[in-house]
Each structure stands twice: as structure tokens, then as C-alpha cells.
Design a protein around this motif. Sequence first.
Motif: not given
Lengths: 284, 270
Positions: A93-96, A103, A106-107, A141
Motif C-alpha cells: 500500500y506504500q507503492i506510488f 518505486d 525511491f529509497g 499497480f
Amino acid sequence: MIRTEKLTYTYSQGTPFEKTAVDNVDLHIEEGAFVGIIGHTGSGKSTLIQHLNGLIKPTSGKVYIDGEDIHGKNVKLRDIRFKVGLVFQYPEYQIFEETVSKDIAFGPKNMGLSEEEINTRVREAAAMVGVGEELLDRSPFELSGGQKRRVAIAGVMAMRPKVLILDEPTAGLDPKGREVILDQIKEYHQRSHTTVLLVSHSMEDVARFAEKILVMNKGKVFCYDTPPNVFTRADEIASIGLSVPQVTKVFGLLRSKGIDIRQDVYTVDFAMKTIKEYLEQKGR
Amino acid sequence: MLKDITIGQYFPGDSVVHKLDARFKLLITAIFIVMLFSADTFPGLGIALVFFVISFIASRLSPKLMIKSMKPIIPVIIITSILNIFFIEGVPLISIYKFRLTDNGLRTSGFMIVRLIALICGSSLLTYTTSPIVLTDAIEQILRPLTKIKFPAHELAMMMTIALRFIPTLLEETDKIMSAQKARGAELDSGPFLQRAKALIPILIPLFVSSFRRAEELALAMECRCYNGGEGRTKLKTLVSGGKDYLALSISILFLCAVMVIDMGRLGVA
């Protein structure tokens, strides 16, 4: 590696809803260990792990990572978060981002790494969790639930943290998906020689992979020991409402029927060996 | 941080105010607002305030709670009062450079502050003492006559109920997503404005995605239970009005009349 000193956290202090989630926890986790954290819902395990990368500031007590007080004066919490990677429950649910690779990146991007370095890490982390190259340019998604979860885990692995903490990484997956993720985590631990903390409900999972088990009960550390030592206390564990692995239960029943067999059995393989030995001994 | 929001929160209790019929409470709140805006003099406003204080004491809520609910609107109050103080013509009291502090300005802004605070407190009193579900029920019933001209009263009430129901859920979700992104090194509360706005993307997208997912799931769950709108739908708890509701309403109308009489009187003299 990780040390906590009298760590205490109270939710909603000063209101009628006050609740101590973590109560006076002294803990020492060695570098390179694979630790399973187990406890009931509301036993404080999720709260505890969020202290380890500074997402929650303790009400009292201290957290040391590599001997460094993480709420000390000259410590940047962000650096601690790159050192202690935390994968939340339902991390998908944190994937954007638009693509899987973005994704996962990101980190590492937040760490300020070079483009090349980011690329290598993304590929490496994706391979580690079995996300194929062909998926890297797809939208996250469009993936299945299990795939999304693995992408999210890769996103934390790509930061190459010295400690990887996973909060119920198998929650809501089918048995096959659980198996795959747990195996990948085990492999990650063996290959990277980093410390891994695995939070789980399932004694079975924890027993199979962890070198040490931390049992939490009502915000306190119930015990922190190797699996054989933990499971010899099967009765006590049952009394705080946790179940021991099925095989351990079977062996407990056998003992209560008067069969003199060892008690610290917690994997099916070892159980087979033990029974075989016992039968051979008896046959003699 | 997100947990500190108290607007729209319900605090169960069993005071007279809690027990009033929600429809009447809604009406009384409306009357109170009319009072505040029809009052043009300090005595008129005073009467409205007396009315509020009486209802507040009757509700047995802690004053701390009211003060807490004021926090988010303090900036609004400060800005409007500053603008009012300096930009209303009148007899100058002090002048600094081009800005003049006038008697009229001071009076108007003082009036505005009291009015704003009373407005927020009054409506907070309603939401603090009425559960959101009951409140939307009351709104639906008050608006029901309008369905004759095709006004979607039931749909509106259902939308409000759902929205209210999901505020805490979404706050919790936001908290979780923020933590998850912070764990990946996102910086949410530092840096220049543009960077901070950009930092919101990793929060907002997952939040939107999960809201849509929740909406779909909820729609499905409602359909599975044969929900098909307001037609013929009965209520588990129907609102009942009694003597005390009419009494409370009469008292508030009396107060409204008092406010009007005082201010009309002033108008008449002028």
C-alpha cells in the motif's frame, strides 16, 4: 548491533485512552542474527520495531544502533533509517511510482546515490525477491498482490540496510506465496550477512527460519532465546495464548502419554529424525 | 500530530444536551448562528453568549476540550482581526506609517473575534454532543420535504455518513503511509516549499489508491446487503422528540427574540 535500554512507550499519555504498548524492554540483538519476533495482536511488537529506526520516539529509555543513541544530539534519524530498513505490514500500500524500478529506487534515491549505483541496487533487489527484469518497466499497480508485496520489500532491500526488519511480510498471502517470500528472506539473510528481524504471528514460520526468538507479551519481553530453549517452555507459551508449532504440540502430547521423548522439537524434519532415533532405540 | 484533530469528534455523555433530539439540536444551533449574525451590538452579542454558556454548562463538557477545538482556527482569527483593525475607517487612535488604528476598526475586529469564536464553539458543541450517525439522520429528516422537488436528501445524508465514518480510517492510513515512506528516507517536514510539495506525492498517491479500493469494497458490501437507496428503508433507531426538546427550542427562540429586540431598538433610536 541493536540495544534497547528500559525502552517504554505509552500511547495517548494523559488521556483516558492511555496504554503502555512497550514496557521496560531491555534487548540486545547481535549483528548478523536472524531473529523472529512473535506475540499476540497488541503485544507491542509493531510498536517496538518502529522504535528501532526512530519512527517512534520512546516515552522513556534509549535505543542504540551500533552503540549510538539514535535520539542523541548529533545523530540524523534519516541515516538511522537507511541503516535499519523497515518493511511495514501490507507494504504494497506504500507503492506510488509509475514503474516498478522507479518505486524500488525511491529509497536509494533518497540516500543520494549515483544513477549507476541506484540501477545496480534496483536490479539486485528485484532479483533477490524474484521480480523479473521484464516487470521492471511495468506499472506496479498492474501486478498481482504477491508481486506487489515483493516489489515493496525490494524497495527496502535496495537501500542495503545493515538491519532489515519485516513486519508480518506474509500476512494475507496464500501458502505458496508465504513460502516463496520466507525463502527469499532467508536467502537474503544468508547472502548479505545482515541482521534480519522477522515479526510474525506464526510460530511455524518463525521456528523454521529464526536463529533466535523474541516472544513479546503485553508490552514486555517474555523470553528471548534460541528456538529449542523457547519451545521447551511450550506450556508457558501456550498459557500466554500463543501456539507452538504443530509438531511441538504433538511431541508434548506424546510426553504426556508417558513416552520419554525430547521436548525441543519444532520442525518436521527434526521431528522425523527424533522419532526414528527413538524407535531405533526402543527396538534395540 | 494527526490524532490531535478534534473537529467533528463525538464525546459520549448523558447530559441534557446529549439527550436532546438531534433535529432540535440542529435547529437550535442554526438559531444560535442567526443570533450571532443578527447581533450588531455588544449587548446583543452578550445575550447570544449567555445562551451559549448556559448550553455549554448543561452539556457538562470540559472547557479544555473547547479550547483545544479552537487551535486550528487561531491563525484565521489573527489575520482577519489584523486586517479589520487597520483597514476600517474611523477616528484614528494611533498611526504608524500608513497604517492607522481606528476606534471603529478596533471595535469591529473585537466583534469579529468574539463572533468567530462563538460560531466555532457553538457548532463544536453540536458535534461534540451528537454522534455523527444521528446527526446525519437528523439532516436527512430535516431535508426530507425537499425530496418532492427531487432533492437527494437520503443520498446526501448517506454520503455524509460515509465521509464521517472514514475520516479516522483515512487519518490512520495517512499516518501509516507517512511512516512507511519515512522509513524509506522520505523527508516530509524540511526543505524548501517546492521540495516539500513534491514530497507529498509518495503520500497522496497511495492514499488515493487505497481510497478508491475502499470505495469499491464498500459499494460491493452495500450491494450485497441489498442497499438500493432511501426508498422504503427503515431505521434501527428512530429519532424521538419530547417535551424537553420543545422547551429547549422555545428557550432558544426567546433568546433570539431578545437579541433582535435589543438590536432593533438601537436601529430605531438611530
